[in-house]
Design a protein around this motif. Structure first.
Motif, short mmCIF file in Angstrom:
data_model
loop_
_atom_site.label_atom_id
_atom_site.label_comp_id
_atom_site.label_asym_id
_atom_site.label_seq_id
_atom_site.Cartn_x
_atom_site.Cartn_y
_atom_site.Cartn_z
N PHE A 1 83.12 9.85 -2.86
CA PHE A 1 83.91 8.66 -2.53
C PHE A 1 85.19 8.66 -3.36
O PHE A 1 85.16 8.81 -4.58
CB PHE A 1 83.09 7.40 -2.83
CG PHE A 1 83.92 6.16 -2.92
CD1 PHE A 1 84.54 5.64 -1.79
CD2 PHE A 1 84.11 5.53 -4.14
CE1 PHE A 1 85.34 4.51 -1.89
CE2 PHE A 1 84.91 4.39 -4.24
CZ PHE A 1 85.52 3.89 -3.11
N TYR A 2 86.32 8.49 -2.67
CA TYR A 2 87.58 8.42 -3.40
C TYR A 2 88.54 7.46 -2.71
O TYR A 2 88.84 7.62 -1.53
CB TYR A 2 88.24 9.81 -3.51
CG TYR A 2 89.54 9.74 -4.27
CD1 TYR A 2 89.54 9.55 -5.65
CD2 TYR A 2 90.77 9.80 -3.62
CE1 TYR A 2 90.72 9.42 -6.35
CE2 TYR A 2 91.96 9.68 -4.32
CZ TYR A 2 91.93 9.49 -5.68
OH TYR A 2 93.10 9.35 -6.39
N ASP A 3 89.02 6.45 -3.43
CA ASP A 3 90.04 5.53 -2.93
C ASP A 3 91.39 6.02 -3.41
O ASP A 3 91.62 6.13 -4.63
CB ASP A 3 89.81 4.13 -3.55
CG ASP A 3 89.05 3.22 -2.62
OD1 ASP A 3 88.91 3.55 -1.43
OD2 ASP A 3 88.60 2.15 -3.09
N GLY A 17 89.06 8.77 -17.53
CA GLY A 17 88.28 7.89 -16.67
C GLY A 17 89.07 7.14 -15.61
O GLY A 17 88.67 6.07 -15.17
N CYS A 18 90.22 7.69 -15.19
CA CYS A 18 91.01 6.97 -14.17
C CYS A 18 90.84 7.59 -12.80
O CYS A 18 91.48 7.15 -11.84
CB CYS A 18 92.48 6.90 -14.57
SG CYS A 18 93.35 8.45 -14.38
N GLY A 19 90.01 8.63 -12.67
CA GLY A 19 89.74 9.16 -11.33
C GLY A 19 90.28 10.56 -11.07
O GLY A 19 90.24 11.03 -9.93
N LYS A 20 90.76 11.25 -12.10
CA LYS A 20 91.34 12.58 -11.89
C LYS A 20 90.30 13.58 -11.36
O LYS A 20 90.53 14.26 -10.36
CB LYS A 20 91.94 13.13 -13.20
CG LYS A 20 93.02 12.23 -13.80
CD LYS A 20 93.65 12.86 -15.03
CE LYS A 20 92.72 13.00 -16.23
NZ LYS A 20 92.23 11.73 -16.78
N SER A 21 89.15 13.63 -12.03
CA SER A 21 88.14 14.61 -11.61
C SER A 21 87.59 14.25 -10.24
O SER A 21 87.36 15.13 -9.41
CB SER A 21 86.99 14.66 -12.62
OG SER A 21 87.49 15.00 -13.89
N ARG A 22 87.38 12.95 -10.03
CA ARG A 22 86.87 12.53 -8.73
C ARG A 22 87.84 12.94 -7.62
O ARG A 22 87.44 13.38 -6.55
CB ARG A 22 86.66 11.01 -8.74
CG ARG A 22 86.15 10.42 -7.44
CD ARG A 22 84.79 11.02 -7.05
NE ARG A 22 83.72 10.61 -7.94
CZ ARG A 22 82.99 9.51 -7.78
NH1 ARG A 22 83.19 8.73 -6.73
NH2 ARG A 22 82.05 9.23 -8.64
N ILE A 28 86.73 -0.03 -5.72
CA ILE A 28 85.97 1.08 -6.33
C ILE A 28 84.71 0.52 -7.01
O ILE A 28 83.61 1.07 -6.87
CB ILE A 28 86.84 1.84 -7.37
CG1 ILE A 28 88.02 2.54 -6.67
CG2 ILE A 28 86.01 2.84 -8.17
CD1 ILE A 28 89.06 3.12 -7.62
N GLU A 66 81.13 1.81 -6.07
CA GLU A 66 80.46 2.67 -7.05
C GLU A 66 79.41 1.92 -7.86
O GLU A 66 78.41 2.49 -8.28
CB GLU A 66 81.48 3.26 -8.02
CG GLU A 66 82.40 4.27 -7.41
CD GLU A 66 81.79 5.67 -7.36
OE1 GLU A 66 81.59 6.26 -8.42
OE2 GLU A 66 81.50 6.12 -6.25
N ARG A 85 85.96 4.32 -15.35
CA ARG A 85 84.59 4.81 -15.53
C ARG A 85 83.72 3.76 -16.23
O ARG A 85 82.61 3.45 -15.79
CB ARG A 85 84.59 6.10 -16.34
CG ARG A 85 83.19 6.67 -16.56
CD ARG A 85 83.18 7.87 -17.50
NE ARG A 85 83.96 8.98 -16.99
CZ ARG A 85 85.01 9.50 -17.60
NH1 ARG A 85 85.42 9.00 -18.75
NH2 ARG A 85 85.66 10.49 -17.07
P1 ADP Z 1 88.83 11.35 -15.21
O1 ADP Z 1 88.59 12.70 -14.63
O2 ADP Z 1 90.21 10.82 -14.94
O3 ADP Z 1 88.47 11.24 -16.67
P2 ADP Z 1 86.80 10.50 -13.31
O4 ADP Z 1 87.40 11.12 -12.11
O5 ADP Z 1 85.58 11.11 -13.89
O6 ADP Z 1 87.89 10.31 -14.48
O7 ADP Z 1 86.54 8.96 -12.93
C1 ADP Z 1 85.58 8.19 -13.58
C2 ADP Z 1 84.82 7.33 -12.59
O8 ADP Z 1 85.68 6.31 -12.10
C3 ADP Z 1 84.36 8.09 -11.37
O9 ADP Z 1 83.07 8.61 -11.59
C4 ADP Z 1 84.35 7.02 -10.29
O10 ADP Z 1 83.15 6.28 -10.35
C5 ADP Z 1 85.44 6.08 -10.72
N1 ADP Z 1 86.74 6.23 -10.05
C6 ADP Z 1 87.94 6.21 -10.67
N2 ADP Z 1 88.94 6.27 -9.78
C7 ADP Z 1 88.37 6.33 -8.56
C8 ADP Z 1 88.90 6.38 -7.22
N3 ADP Z 1 90.23 6.38 -7.00
N4 ADP Z 1 88.04 6.40 -6.20
C9 ADP Z 1 86.71 6.39 -6.44
N5 ADP Z 1 86.14 6.32 -7.66
C10 ADP Z 1 86.97 6.29 -8.72
#
Ligand code: ADP
Length: 265
Positions: free
Chosen positions: A13-15, A41-46, A183, A187, A220
């Motif tokens: 899931f990604y918004d 924790g802002c969604g980069k990896s997701r 989100i 989530e 996160r």
């Molecule tokens: P980063 O890689 O920036 O440290 P993550 O990608 O692991 O952070 O994001 C942390 C959590 O925040 C994810 O597991 C998810 O639950 C949530 N999250 C953050 N941004 C989004 C988004 N745009 N869409 C969906 N989930 C998100």
């Protein structure tokens, strides 16, 4: 070696925050190396996982730390009962068989480690396995993606310009309030009203960045708070546990945040 085991079967899931999906697709189409920048924790990896799924490409993720060596990325000879044999590292595997290689928190790695990516990230797209005497031409599907938190930037810990200038970069930040609330609903399984309150608390804490807090509360952690609420913990307790206790030990800041939580819920 079956590279398809690194494919993501179910849509993560990604918004979207903005037009990052189109930008990434264009970069991938040209196989340009990409740097995703933003706070933890802002969604980069997701986002990167979502894109790998969307493009139908395998993804190999490496969480970087300061002990990671070039050999950890490239591979090494191992000794077993039959003698020595070469084992590809994650970067080599991705380049050889055609995956997206995602180096998470790249600044954590020592700068000399990063030199191994240089020939892979310019027109050569090749990787030299010196110890093995092999030169790999990257598979057409191979792409390198790194994540980078500019907040941790310091003279000691930063990427060299010669590394930075091999990537196109995309800025990420905490999602806009309505997106972040969505989100949290998806989530964390909370209702809209609760999600909006959590976002309000997040904003309060993010305003304290630079005034006692090094980083704001990540999405996160807000998902953690929502999840705890969903588990039946009271919102006030859940917020203290997920949003305040992890990020600071400063008594004054804790008090300020606890008060905000009690006011909002
Ligand atoms: P980063 O890689 O920036 O440290 P993550 O990608 O692991 O952070 O994001 C942390 C959590 O925040 C994810 O597991 C998810 O639950 C949530 N999250 C953050 N941004 C989004 C988004 N745009 N869409 C969906 N989930 C998100």
């Amino acid at each position: 070696m079956d590279i398809s085991q690194y494919k993501i079967d179910n849509e993560p899931f990604y918004d979207a925050q903005s037009n990052e999906i189109e930008l990434y697709e264009a970069a991938y189409a040209a196989r340009l190396p990409v740097m995703v920048k933003g706070p933890t924790g802002c969604g980069k990896s997701r986002f990167v996982e979502h894109m790998a799924w969307k493009l139908g490409k395998p993804i190999i993720t490496v969480s970087c730390n300061e002990d990671i060596t070039a050999a950890d990325l490239v591979g090494r000879y191992l000794l077993d009962a039959e003698g020595t044999r070469w084992v590809d590292g994650p970067l080599t595997m991705a380049a050889r068989y055609g995956a997206i290689c995602y180096l998470d928190e790249i600044v954590e790695a020592r700068q000399d480690t990063m030199v191994v990516i240089h020939a892979l990230t310019d027109h050569r797209r090749e990787l030299s396995l010196d110890k093995k005497g092999e030169l790999i031409k990257a598979h057409p599907d191979f792409q390198l993606v790194i994540s980078y938190n500019p907040g941790y930037q310091s003279l000691m810990k930063d990427l060299k310009q010669s590394t930075k200038q091999r990537f196109c970069a995309m800025d990420f930040d905490y999602a806009a309030p309505d997106v972040e609330a969505h989100i949290l609903q998806k989530e964390g399984g909370v209702d809209e009203a609760t999600a909006k309150k959590l976002v309000q608390i997040g904003e309060t804490a993010r305003n304290l960045k630079g005034h006692g807090l090094d980083e704001g509360i990540s999405t996160r952690l807000m998902v953690y708070a929502a999840t705890l609420i969903n588990q039946g913990i009271t919102p006030v307790e859940a917020c203290k546990m997920a949003l305040v206790r992890p990020i600071t030990d400063d008594a004054d800041i804790r008090q300020t945040l606890d008060n905000a939580i009690e006011m909002i819920f």
